[in-house]
Design an enzyme around this catalytic site. Structure first.
Site, PDB file in Angstrom:
ATOM      1  N   ASP A  52     121.366 -24.881  11.097  1.00 14.93           N
ATOM      2  CA  ASP A  52     120.035 -24.780  10.454  1.00 14.93           C
ATOM      3  C   ASP A  52     119.840 -25.933   9.480  1.00 14.93           C
ATOM      4  OD1 ASP A  52     118.953 -21.615  10.746  1.00 14.93           O
ATOM      5  OD2 ASP A  52     121.117 -21.817  10.853  1.00 14.93           O
ATOM      6  N   GLU A 106     111.858 -24.101   7.099  1.00 15.24           N
ATOM      7  CA  GLU A 106     112.325 -22.783   6.652  1.00 15.24           C
ATOM      8  C   GLU A 106     113.346 -22.866   5.529  1.00 15.24           C
ATOM      9  OE1 GLU A 106     114.431 -18.682   8.157  1.00 15.24           O
ATOM     10  OE2 GLU A 106     114.195 -20.275   9.627  1.00 15.24           O
ATOM     11  N   ASP A 160     110.911 -24.528  12.173  1.00 11.53           N
ATOM     12  CA  ASP A 160     112.037 -23.594  12.124  1.00 11.53           C
ATOM     13  C   ASP A 160     113.191 -24.277  12.838  1.00 11.53           C
ATOM     14  OD1 ASP A 160     113.916 -21.592  12.185  1.00 11.53           O
ATOM     15  OD2 ASP A 160     112.483 -20.000  12.588  1.00 11.53           O
ATOM     16  N   LEU A 220     116.210 -23.497  13.466  1.00 13.21           N
ATOM     17  CA  LEU A 220     117.001 -22.694  14.390  1.00 13.21           C
ATOM     18  C   LEU A 220     116.453 -21.273  14.321  1.00 13.21           C
ATOM     19  CD1 LEU A 220     120.839 -23.023  14.799  1.00 13.21           C
ATOM     20  CD2 LEU A 220     119.624 -20.939  15.309  1.00 13.21           C
ATOM     21  N   THR A 233     118.849 -17.377  14.328  1.00 14.19           N
ATOM     22  CA  THR A 233     120.147 -17.730  13.731  1.00 14.19           C
ATOM     23  C   THR A 233     121.179 -16.617  13.917  1.00 14.19           C
ATOM     24  OG1 THR A 233     119.066 -19.105  12.058  1.00 14.19           O
ATOM     25  CG2 THR A 233     121.313 -18.430  11.596  1.00 14.19           C
ATOM     26  N   HIS A 276     115.642  -6.582  13.538  1.00 14.55           N
ATOM     27  CA  HIS A 276     114.798  -6.206  12.388  1.00 14.55           C
ATOM     28  C   HIS A 276     113.946  -4.981  12.711  1.00 14.55           C
ATOM     29  CE1 HIS A 276     115.650 -10.561  11.801  1.00 14.55           C
ATOM     30  NE2 HIS A 276     115.900 -10.139  10.586  1.00 14.55           N
ATOM     31  N   GLY A 295     114.509 -13.958  17.908  1.00 11.82           N
ATOM     32  CA  GLY A 295     113.733 -15.197  17.850  1.00 11.82           C
ATOM     33  C   GLY A 295     112.292 -15.045  18.312  1.00 11.82           C
ATOM     34  N   LYS A 336     110.652 -14.880  22.173  1.00 10.44           N
ATOM     35  CA  LYS A 336     109.741 -13.800  22.591  1.00 10.44           C
ATOM     36  C   LYS A 336     108.479 -14.373  23.264  1.00 10.44           C
ATOM     37  CE  LYS A 336     111.313 -10.553  19.044  1.00 10.44           C
ATOM     38  NZ  LYS A 336     112.186 -11.483  18.297  1.00 10.44           N
ATOM     39  N   ASP A 366     107.893 -19.519  12.165  1.00  9.24           N
ATOM     40  CA  ASP A 366     108.288 -18.784  13.381  1.00  9.24           C
ATOM     41  C   ASP A 366     107.165 -18.768  14.405  1.00  9.24           C
ATOM     42  OD1 ASP A 366     110.892 -17.600  12.641  1.00  9.24           O
ATOM     43  OD2 ASP A 366     109.741 -16.459  11.166  1.00  9.24           O
TER      44      ASP A 366
END
Length: 308
Positions: A51, A74, A117, A119, A122, A198, A220, A224, A247
């Site tokens: 990152d 980020e 972003d 990475l 992550t 999440h 990610g 998606k 993102d």
């Protein structure tokens, strides 16, 4: 003589090469085996050496070529001198050959905001779910995502030995999106892609209310959106804060370039001007087709729980 390419096309062409350099860094860090993992706010909010190096590489490379563009990444990193080996000054010639859409030909550097972003995914990277990982470079003008680059450093990593590792997807509104095979999800099937790490009661209640045929849980935001444009899923539904502007900017531009739609759970468009708050606090709803079908079925209880 031919006029020099419009600024937007030069930025996208550079971002393409910068993203390929980023992918090499991502793979090299993984191959070296020392990921240098740091917890930011907790076990699901990680930062690795990849990152950090990738953000330095992307931001420094683009800032050197386009010094007046605002670049927002980020990671909060010290303003160290970036070593020359992290700088990528190449560009994709094929992109420069494309005609810039008329509405974007007069753009000046100081009017662009690039959301990075370094990475995306992550946590999955640290767990070896390598195809979830993407590098995202989104380009915004007038608060709107108008172009983007998504690099998938480990695309094909489980394929046969002669497969090319990694790929770069790019898109510009008014031109289209390239580097993948645009495919629609099976008609009449409701396949929802959502978060892997999440999740919450609200996230799951919202998905249940949509009565899906199946649910795919992957890491990610970039990944998606790839599920949507390659027809593996029909909707990306995430009824929670957590996603940030870096993102969604590049994925939004690519999805919109092929006629898809992404909003928050209420149907509001995301804003990408440099002063905007970073958090997409009212979640994400995205589809390649049939956006209204899903939007009309988001429960009011979910909407009331998520304040934009």
């Amino acid at each position: 003589s031919m006029a020099s390419p419009a600024l937007l096309m030069r930025v996208v062409a550079s971002a393409y090469s910068v993203a390929e350099k980023a992918a090499t860094i991502v793979r090299n860090v993984m191959a070296a085996g020392d990921l240098g993992i740091v917890e930011k706010t907790g076990a699901n909010d990680l930062q690795t050496k990849a990152d950090r190096l990738v953000q330095m590489s992307i931001c420094a490379s683009l800032a050197r070529k386009f010094p007046k563009v605002t670049i927002i990444g980020e990671e909060e990193l010290p303003a160290d001198e970036v070593t020359e080996e992290l700088i990528e000054d190449g560009h994709c010639e094929e992109i420069l050959k494309r005609t810039c859409p008329a509405q974007y030909t007069g753009i000046k550097e100081e009017e662009l905001v690039i959301w990075v972003d370094p990475l995306d995914g992550t946590k999955e990277y640290t767990e070896g779910l390598l195809d979830h990982v993407t590098v995202l470079i989104g380009i915004a003008y007038g608060g709107k995502a108008i172009a983007g680059v998504i690099n998938q450093p480990y695309y094909n990593y489980e394929a046969e030995a002669d497969a090319v590792l990694g790929r770069t997807i790019w898109g510009v509104l008014g031109i289209g999106a390239f580097g993948f095979q645009l495919t629609e999800a099976p008609p009449g099937k409701h396949i929802i892609v959502t978060t892997r790490s999440h999740s919450s009661t609200l996230v799951n209640d919202c998905i249940s209310a949509l009565n899906p045929d199946s649910v795919i849980r992957v890491g990610g935001a970039g990944n998606k959106i790839i599920q949507l444009i390659e027809g593996k899923a029909s909707a990306y539904v995430f009824a929670s804060p957590g996603c940030k502007k870096w993102d969604t900017c590049a994925p939004e531009a690519i999805l919109h370039a092929v006629g898809g739609k992404i909003t928050d759970i209420h149907g509001n468009a995301f804003q990408y001007n440099k002063e905007v708050k970073h958090m997409n606090s009212a979640g994400v709803l995205a589809t390649l087709r049939n956006y209204d079908y899903y939007a009309s079925r988001i429960p009011n209880t979910v909407k009331q729980s998520l304040v934009p």
